[in-house]
Motif scaffolding. Structure first.
Motif, PDB file in Angstrom:
ATOM      1  N   PRO A  28       0.798  -1.214   0.000  1.00 54.71           N
ATOM      2  CA  PRO A  28       0.000   0.000   0.000  1.00 54.71           C
ATOM      3  C   PRO A  28       0.838   1.275   0.000  1.00 54.71           C
ATOM      4  O   PRO A  28       0.324   2.342   0.272  1.00 54.71           O
ATOM      5  N   TYR A  29       2.127   1.162  -0.355  1.00 51.38           N
ATOM      6  CA  TYR A  29       3.029   2.315  -0.275  1.00 51.38           C
ATOM      7  C   TYR A  29       3.314   2.891  -1.656  1.00 51.38           C
ATOM      8  O   TYR A  29       3.550   2.154  -2.607  1.00 51.38           O
ATOM      9  N   GLY A  30       3.318   4.215  -1.722  1.00 53.07           N
ATOM     10  CA  GLY A  30       3.771   4.932  -2.903  1.00 53.07           C
ATOM     11  C   GLY A  30       4.954   5.788  -2.497  1.00 53.07           C
ATOM     12  O   GLY A  30       5.141   6.086  -1.314  1.00 53.07           O
ATOM     13  N   PHE A  31       5.755   6.180  -3.464  1.00 53.22           N
ATOM     14  CA  PHE A  31       6.973   6.927  -3.174  1.00 53.22           C
ATOM     15  C   PHE A  31       7.040   8.162  -4.050  1.00 53.22           C
ATOM     16  O   PHE A  31       6.921   8.071  -5.273  1.00 53.22           O
ATOM     17  N   LEU A  32       7.201   9.312  -3.416  1.00 55.01           N
ATOM     18  CA  LEU A  32       7.313  10.589  -4.113  1.00 55.01           C
ATOM     19  C   LEU A  32       8.668  11.210  -3.797  1.00 55.01           C
ATOM     20  O   LEU A  32       9.121  11.138  -2.659  1.00 55.01           O
ATOM     21  N   PHE A  33       9.297  11.800  -4.811  1.00 55.63           N
ATOM     22  CA  PHE A  33      10.637  12.351  -4.644  1.00 55.63           C
ATOM     23  C   PHE A  33      10.681  13.787  -5.141  1.00 55.63           C
ATOM     24  O   PHE A  33      10.012  14.138  -6.101  1.00 55.63           O
ATOM     25  N   SER A  34      11.516  14.579  -4.499  1.00 55.60           N
ATOM     26  CA  SER A  34      11.644  15.975  -4.896  1.00 55.60           C
ATOM     27  C   SER A  34      12.671  16.168  -6.004  1.00 55.60           C
ATOM     28  O   SER A  34      12.781  17.259  -6.556  1.00 55.60           O
ATOM     29  N   SER A  35      13.410  15.104  -6.348  1.00 62.41           N
ATOM     30  CA  SER A  35      14.385  15.226  -7.440  1.00 62.41           C
ATOM     31  C   SER A  35      14.595  13.866  -8.102  1.00 62.41           C
ATOM     32  O   SER A  35      14.348  12.816  -7.499  1.00 62.41           O
ATOM     33  N   GLY A  36      15.056  13.927  -9.330  1.00 64.91           N
ATOM     34  CA  GLY A  36      15.388  12.694 -10.039  1.00 64.91           C
ATOM     35  C   GLY A  36      16.520  11.944  -9.361  1.00 64.91           C
ATOM     36  O   GLY A  36      16.516  10.714  -9.295  1.00 64.91           O
ATOM     37  N   GLU A  37      17.482  12.673  -8.842  1.00 69.69           N
ATOM     38  CA  GLU A  37      18.613  12.049  -8.139  1.00 69.69           C
ATOM     39  C   GLU A  37      18.137  11.269  -6.916  1.00 69.69           C
ATOM     40  O   GLU A  37      18.589  10.153  -6.664  1.00 69.69           O
ATOM     41  N   ALA A  38      17.191  11.850  -6.168  1.00 71.50           N
ATOM     42  CA  ALA A  38      16.658  11.154  -4.991  1.00 71.50           C
ATOM     43  C   ALA A  38      15.945   9.867  -5.402  1.00 71.50           C
ATOM     44  O   ALA A  38      16.083   8.827  -4.744  1.00 71.50           O
ATOM     45  N   ALA A  39      15.208   9.901  -6.501  1.00 73.28           N
ATOM     46  CA  ALA A  39      14.515   8.704  -6.990  1.00 73.28           C
ATOM     47  C   ALA A  39      15.514   7.626  -7.416  1.00 73.28           C
ATOM     48  O   ALA A  39      15.358   6.450  -7.077  1.00 73.28           O
ATOM     49  N   GLU A  40      16.543   8.019  -8.142  1.00 71.41           N
ATOM     50  CA  GLU A  40      17.555   7.073  -8.607  1.00 71.41           C
ATOM     51  C   GLU A  40      18.308   6.444  -7.438  1.00 71.41           C
ATOM     52  O   GLU A  40      18.565   5.229  -7.430  1.00 71.41           O
ATOM     53  N   THR A  41      18.669   7.259  -6.448  1.00 69.96           N
ATOM     54  CA  THR A  41      19.386   6.761  -5.267  1.00 69.96           C
ATOM     55  C   THR A  41      18.531   5.765  -4.495  1.00 69.96           C
ATOM     56  O   THR A  41      18.999   4.704  -4.077  1.00 69.96           O
ATOM     57  N   PHE A  42      17.244   6.084  -4.318  1.00 68.81           N
ATOM     58  CA  PHE A  42      16.335   5.197  -3.601  1.00 68.81           C
ATOM     59  C   PHE A  42      16.176   3.870  -4.343  1.00 68.81           C
ATOM     60  O   PHE A  42      16.232   2.800  -3.737  1.00 68.81           O
ATOM     61  N   ASP A  76      10.252  11.657  -0.248  1.00 69.37           N
ATOM     62  CA  ASP A  76      11.714  11.598  -0.133  1.00 69.37           C
ATOM     63  C   ASP A  76      12.143  10.582   0.928  1.00 69.37           C
ATOM     64  O   ASP A  76      12.859  10.906   1.883  1.00 69.37           O
ATOM     65  N   PRO A  77      11.734   9.317   0.762  1.00 71.38           N
ATOM     66  CA  PRO A  77      12.067   8.312   1.768  1.00 71.38           C
ATOM     67  C   PRO A  77      13.551   7.956   1.763  1.00 71.38           C
ATOM     68  O   PRO A  77      14.262   8.187   0.789  1.00 71.38           O
ATOM     69  N   SER A  78      13.960   7.363   2.858  1.00 72.87           N
ATOM     70  CA  SER A  78      15.312   6.819   3.015  1.00 72.87           C
ATOM     71  C   SER A  78      15.176   5.372   3.454  1.00 72.87           C
ATOM     72  O   SER A  78      14.122   4.935   3.888  1.00 72.87           O
ATOM     73  N   ILE A  79      16.289   4.667   3.379  1.00 76.82           N
ATOM     74  CA  ILE A  79      16.311   3.270   3.803  1.00 76.82           C
ATOM     75  C   ILE A  79      17.315   3.127   4.930  1.00 76.82           C
ATOM     76  O   ILE A  79      18.470   3.552   4.807  1.00 76.82           O
ATOM     77  N   ASP A  80      16.877   2.545   6.042  1.00 78.49           N
ATOM     78  CA  ASP A  80      17.753   2.292   7.175  1.00 78.49           C
ATOM     79  C   ASP A  80      18.730   1.194   6.781  1.00 78.49           C
ATOM     80  O   ASP A  80      18.323   0.081   6.425  1.00 78.49           O
ATOM     81  N   ALA A  81      20.017   1.495   6.831  1.00 81.79           N
ATOM     82  CA  ALA A  81      21.046   0.541   6.396  1.00 81.79           C
ATOM     83  C   ALA A  81      21.053  -0.726   7.237  1.00 81.79           C
ATOM     84  O   ALA A  81      21.313  -1.819   6.726  1.00 81.79           O
ATOM     85  N   ALA A  82      20.764  -0.615   8.527  1.00 87.60           N
ATOM     86  CA  ALA A  82      20.825  -1.780   9.417  1.00 87.60           C
ATOM     87  C   ALA A  82      19.628  -2.704   9.235  1.00 87.60           C
ATOM     88  O   ALA A  82      19.775  -3.928   9.184  1.00 87.60           O
ATOM     89  N   SER A  83      18.424  -2.133   9.140  1.00 86.88           N
ATOM     90  CA  SER A  83      17.220  -2.968   9.101  1.00 86.88           C
ATOM     91  C   SER A  83      16.627  -3.129   7.707  1.00 86.88           C
ATOM     92  O   SER A  83      15.851  -4.049   7.459  1.00 86.88           O
ATOM     93  N   GLY A  84      16.955  -2.202   6.812  1.00 87.13           N
ATOM     94  CA  GLY A  84      16.347  -2.226   5.485  1.00 87.13           C
ATOM     95  C   GLY A  84      14.968  -1.585   5.445  1.00 87.13           C
ATOM     96  O   GLY A  84      14.319  -1.567   4.409  1.00 87.13           O
ATOM     97  N   ASP A  85      14.507  -1.054   6.585  1.00 84.34           N
ATOM     98  CA  ASP A  85      13.198  -0.411   6.656  1.00 84.34           C
ATOM     99  C   ASP A  85      13.222   0.936   5.934  1.00 84.34           C
ATOM    100  O   ASP A  85      14.212   1.660   5.970  1.00 84.34           O
ATOM    101  N   VAL A  86      12.102   1.248   5.311  1.00 88.50           N
ATOM    102  CA  VAL A  86      11.922   2.547   4.674  1.00 88.50           C
ATOM    103  C   VAL A  86      11.353   3.500   5.718  1.00 88.50           C
ATOM    104  O   VAL A  86      10.456   3.136   6.475  1.00 88.50           O
TER     105      VAL A  86
END
Length: 85
Positions: free
Chosen positions: A10-24, A64-74
């Motif tokens: 049920p999750y959607g992802f919105l980004f403020s830049s193309g770079e943020a989308a590519e990194t995610f 502009d989500p991030s991913i927790d490196a330890a758990s993999g959670d968004v």
């Protein structure tokens, strides 16, 4: 119209830049290349777009989500949508 929106219901992802989308996308390891589709933010809150989100069965939109490196959670700012019955 939501046709170019990447989501994992049920999750959607919105980004403020193309770079943020590519990194995610790279961090998620999907193998999918994301690219920015420009849209004014006020268009996201119209009845039509909220209808599209509901049609896609999205109830949470990460901005502009991030991913927790330890758990993999968004994590990040979340816009919650009430399901439409």
């Amino acid at each position: 119209d939501g046709g170019d929106m990447w989501c994992r219901r049920p999750y959607g992802f919105l980004f403020s830049s193309g770079e943020a989308a590519e990194t995610f996308a790279a961090a998620m390891g999907t193998g999918e290349a994301l690219f920015a589709v420009g849209i004014d933010s006020h268009h996201l809150l119209t009845d039509d777009m909220i209808g599209v989100f509901r049609d896609l069965e999205l109830t949470r939109l990460f901005v502009d989500p991030s991913i927790d490196a330890a758990s993999g959670d968004v994590f990040g700012t979340i816009l919650r949508l009430d399901p439409f019955n």
